[in-house]
Design an enzyme around this catalytic site. Sequence first.
Site, PDB file in Angstrom:
ATOM      1  N   LYS A  22      -9.607   5.723  11.113  1.00  0.00           N
ATOM      2  CA  LYS A  22      -8.324   6.478  11.008  1.00  0.00           C
ATOM      3  C   LYS A  22      -8.256   7.024   9.593  1.00  0.00           C
ATOM      4  CE  LYS A  22      -4.074   4.340  10.475  1.00  0.00           C
ATOM      5  NZ  LYS A  22      -3.119   5.167   9.312  1.00  0.00           N
ATOM      6  N   ASN A  23      -8.203   6.224   8.648  1.00  0.00           N
ATOM      7  CA  ASN A  23      -7.653   6.613   7.356  1.00  0.00           C
ATOM      8  C   ASN A  23      -8.906   7.338   6.798  1.00  0.00           C
ATOM      9  OD1 ASN A  23      -5.315   5.674   7.538  1.00  0.00           O
ATOM     10  ND2 ASN A  23      -5.836   3.720   6.472  1.00  0.00           N
ATOM     11  N   CYS A 117       4.691   4.857   7.482  1.00  0.00           N
ATOM     12  CA  CYS A 117       5.214   3.492   7.802  1.00  0.00           C
ATOM     13  C   CYS A 117       6.340   3.246   6.563  1.00  0.00           C
ATOM     14  CB  CYS A 117       3.907   2.710   7.950  1.00  0.00           C
ATOM     15  SG  CYS A 117       3.192   2.718   9.446  1.00  0.00           S
ATOM     16  N   ARG A 122       6.546   4.490  -1.724  1.00  0.00           N
ATOM     17  CA  ARG A 122       5.466   5.482  -1.568  1.00  0.00           C
ATOM     18  C   ARG A 122       5.623   6.690  -1.941  1.00  0.00           C
ATOM     19  NH1 ARG A 122       2.672   4.393   4.220  1.00  0.00           N
ATOM     20  NH2 ARG A 122       0.647   4.860   3.156  1.00  0.00           N
ATOM     21  N   PRO A 123       5.684   6.869  -3.341  1.00  0.00           N
ATOM     22  CA  PRO A 123       5.870   8.186  -3.854  1.00  0.00           C
ATOM     23  C   PRO A 123       4.806   8.917  -3.950  1.00  0.00           C
ATOM     24  CG  PRO A 123       5.852   6.655  -5.601  1.00  0.00           C
ATOM     25  CD  PRO A 123       5.816   6.069  -4.340  1.00  0.00           C
ATOM     26  N   ASP A 308      -3.965  -3.551   4.531  1.00  0.00           N
ATOM     27  CA  ASP A 308      -3.886  -3.013   5.832  1.00  0.00           C
ATOM     28  C   ASP A 308      -4.617  -4.054   6.944  1.00  0.00           C
ATOM     29  OD1 ASP A 308      -2.906  -0.718   4.996  1.00  0.00           O
ATOM     30  OD2 ASP A 308      -4.700   0.160   5.500  1.00  0.00           O
ATOM     31  N   ARG A 400      -0.694   4.696  17.017  1.00  0.00           N
ATOM     32  CA  ARG A 400      -0.871   5.488  15.684  1.00  0.00           C
ATOM     33  C   ARG A 400      -2.084   5.195  15.218  1.00  0.00           C
ATOM     34  NH1 ARG A 400       3.200   5.747  11.080  1.00  0.00           N
ATOM     35  NH2 ARG A 400       1.384   7.002  10.247  1.00  0.00           N
TER      36      ARG A 400
HETATM   37  C1  EPZ Z   1      -3.653   4.523   2.290  1.00  0.00           C
HETATM   38  O1  EPZ Z   1      -2.459   4.971   2.006  1.00  0.00           O
HETATM   39  C2  EPZ Z   1      -3.504   4.094   3.658  1.00  0.00           C
HETATM   40  N1  EPZ Z   1      -3.251   5.243   4.423  1.00  0.00           N
HETATM   41  C3  EPZ Z   1      -2.818   2.941   3.875  1.00  0.00           C
HETATM   42  O2  EPZ Z   1      -2.914   2.548   5.160  1.00  0.00           O
HETATM   43  C4  EPZ Z   1      -3.417   1.989   2.931  1.00  0.00           C
HETATM   44  O3  EPZ Z   1      -2.562   0.672   3.005  1.00  0.00           O
HETATM   45  C5  EPZ Z   1      -3.477   2.382   1.498  1.00  0.00           C
HETATM   46  O4  EPZ Z   1      -4.156   3.462   1.408  1.00  0.00           O
HETATM   47  C6  EPZ Z   1      -4.008   1.210   0.646  1.00  0.00           C
HETATM   48  O5  EPZ Z   1      -5.289   0.876   1.053  1.00  0.00           O
HETATM   49  C7  EPZ Z   1      -4.098   6.441   4.566  1.00  0.00           C
HETATM   50  O6  EPZ Z   1      -5.096   6.404   4.128  1.00  0.00           O
HETATM   51  C8  EPZ Z   1      -3.465   7.412   5.691  1.00  0.00           C
HETATM   52  P1  EPZ Z   1      -2.152   4.516  -2.065  1.00  0.00           P
HETATM   53  P2  EPZ Z   1      -1.953   5.616   0.538  1.00  0.00           P
HETATM   54  O7  EPZ Z   1      -1.750   5.724  -2.448  1.00  0.00           O
HETATM   55  O8  EPZ Z   1      -2.993   6.595   0.263  1.00  0.00           O
HETATM   56  C9  EPZ Z   1       1.713   3.860  -4.997  1.00  0.00           C
HETATM   57  C10 EPZ Z   1      -2.317   2.080   7.500  1.00  0.00           C
HETATM   58  O9  EPZ Z   1      -1.520   1.021   7.953  1.00  0.00           O
HETATM   59  N2  EPZ Z   1       1.482   5.212  -5.255  1.00  0.00           N
HETATM   60  O10 EPZ Z   1      -3.464   3.757  -2.588  1.00  0.00           O
HETATM   61  O11 EPZ Z   1      -0.750   6.162   0.619  1.00  0.00           O
HETATM   62  C11 EPZ Z   1       2.237   3.428  -3.596  1.00  0.00           C
HETATM   63  O12 EPZ Z   1       3.631   3.453  -3.387  1.00  0.00           O
HETATM   64  C12 EPZ Z   1      -1.758   2.753   6.132  1.00  0.00           C
HETATM   65  O13 EPZ Z   1      -3.233   2.662   7.775  1.00  0.00           O
HETATM   66  C13 EPZ Z   1       2.373   5.688  -6.149  1.00  0.00           C
HETATM   67  O14 EPZ Z   1       3.330   5.093  -6.824  1.00  0.00           O
HETATM   68  O15 EPZ Z   1      -2.164   4.433  -0.493  1.00  0.00           O
HETATM   69  C14 EPZ Z   1       1.679   1.903  -3.082  1.00  0.00           C
HETATM   70  O16 EPZ Z   1       2.579   1.236  -3.611  1.00  0.00           O
HETATM   71  C15 EPZ Z   1      -0.510   2.039   5.417  1.00  0.00           C
HETATM   72  N3  EPZ Z   1       2.131   7.013  -6.203  1.00  0.00           N
HETATM   73  C16 EPZ Z   1       0.226   2.032  -4.179  1.00  0.00           C
HETATM   74  O17 EPZ Z   1       0.248   3.047  -5.024  1.00  0.00           O
HETATM   75  C17 EPZ Z   1       1.388   7.975  -5.629  1.00  0.00           C
HETATM   76  O18 EPZ Z   1       1.418   9.125  -6.051  1.00  0.00           O
HETATM   77  C18 EPZ Z   1      -0.918   2.367  -3.072  1.00  0.00           C
HETATM   78  O19 EPZ Z   1      -0.974   3.611  -2.462  1.00  0.00           O
HETATM   79  C19 EPZ Z   1       0.666   7.316  -4.716  1.00  0.00           C
HETATM   80  C20 EPZ Z   1       0.909   5.956  -4.608  1.00  0.00           C
END
Ligand code: EPZ
Length: 421
Positions: A22-23, A117, A122-123, A308, A400
């Site tokens: 999915k991701n 979710c 998640r900024p 995840d 989803r």
């Molecule tokens: C991806 O989310 C995945 N989603 C998530 O899967 C997964 O948990 C995550 O990566 C970590 O592996 C998709 O690919 C669609 P991140 P993503 O940016 O890209 C912070 C699922 O269940 N952050 O690596 O949003 C953020 O808040 C989902 O399939 C900032 O602060 O993850 C988090 O604490 C849930 N500012 C951390 O970084 C930003 O601009 C990791 O987020 C971006 C992120």
Amino acid sequence: MDRIVIEGGARLHGEIGISGAKNSALKLMAAALLTDEKVALTSMPRLADSRFMAHLLARLGVAVEEGPGSQMQLHAAAITDTYAPYDLVRKMRATFNVLGPLVAREGRAKVSLPGGCAIGARPVDLHLKALEALGAQIELSEGYVEATAPKGGLVGGEIELPFASVGATEHAMLAASLARGESVIDNAAREPEIADLADCLTAMGAEVEGAGTSTIRVQGRDRLNGVTHPVVADRIETATYALAVAAAGGDVVLKGARWEHNKVLWRAINDAGATAEAVEGGVRVARNGSTIRGVDIETQPYPGFPTDAQAQFMAFMATAEGTSVVRETIFENRFMHAPELARLGADISVHGNEAIVRGVDKLVGAPVMATDLRASVSLVIAGLAAEGETVVNRVYHLDRGFERLEEKLTKCGAKIQRLSD
Ligand code: EPZ
């Protein structure tokens, strides 16, 4: 609203085919915005999230066709709109990744701040910094991001990520592929989905080097071509079924699963006393009457233990001998499954980002509420391992991200069915 009803206690035997990730699929779909030629994605998982992304892309002018088999064709011959409204972005964070491709190709875009979710704040600050480093001007107003490219389009730049964000790395790669010159992404995320996107962008004509390491270099192109690209196997779906077998018992081959994408998980499963081994064409997971020991895990960016799969691992640990500590370091609110697992008799106490799981002799079925995608499936795992009936409510979360979940589990002997009101 649909519910899933599980009669626990059946061991799982047979084979489960692993779907495309999915991701990865969602970002590959966004890549279709970068070219006026056709992008065909094979091994596409049929999920509520991919349909949702298709819906948004269609609104932007992309012709989306499903089939044959698990193929999806996307054709962005012309972008007819560069506006992604709140209603189409709030439900799913990955939709935000259309911003970069739209600015790269059309010079401007207006995209709502995302939802997704409820697992943490998640900024998107890192996504926006990355686009700024490529020359985009960003304005935030009334819940929307408006991005404008300089005259002549985005230009290659140095992007230094303070945290190895998956989404920001992918967003930067997408935009940089259609920017002039070279971009360097430092402290890039290293997830297999990043390498998958890099392969696709390279096949589209961009030059992407270093995906899977912390430094990615992208040579952008004026225009990109179409592609047929297979979506990488879903390592989280793999982890989920592996943990279902480890929790409920049995012997299952996960066909198409990539051993190398879940090494930390395999070690944890083996340390706990179940068996995971690489076999031809996939991974075999077995547990035949063995006692399970508590194992501690801490979620980390890849190649660490995936956040995840944290909820699913906790469900597995619920009946382990001894205590295990589950530490979540990626998202600040990702233990919503703990009180639901407790309804089945699990003994879990949460202290900040740590959950202490004291193994109990057995779980007993109960009605539970799904709160987010991975939490929901952890309740399914617990239900499979429990005695008696478990009813998982709010199943739309599961839809989803899990393709034909009941069908795949039923084929292995699970007693699981969906009931609609
Ligand atoms: C991806 O989310 C995945 N989603 C998530 O899967 C997964 O948990 C995550 O990566 C970590 O592996 C998709 O690919 C669609 P991140 P993503 O940016 O890209 C912070 C699922 O269940 N952050 O690596 O949003 C953020 O808040 C989902 O399939 C900032 O602060 O993850 C988090 O604490 C849930 N500012 C951390 O970084 C930003 O601009 C990791 O987020 C971006 C992120």
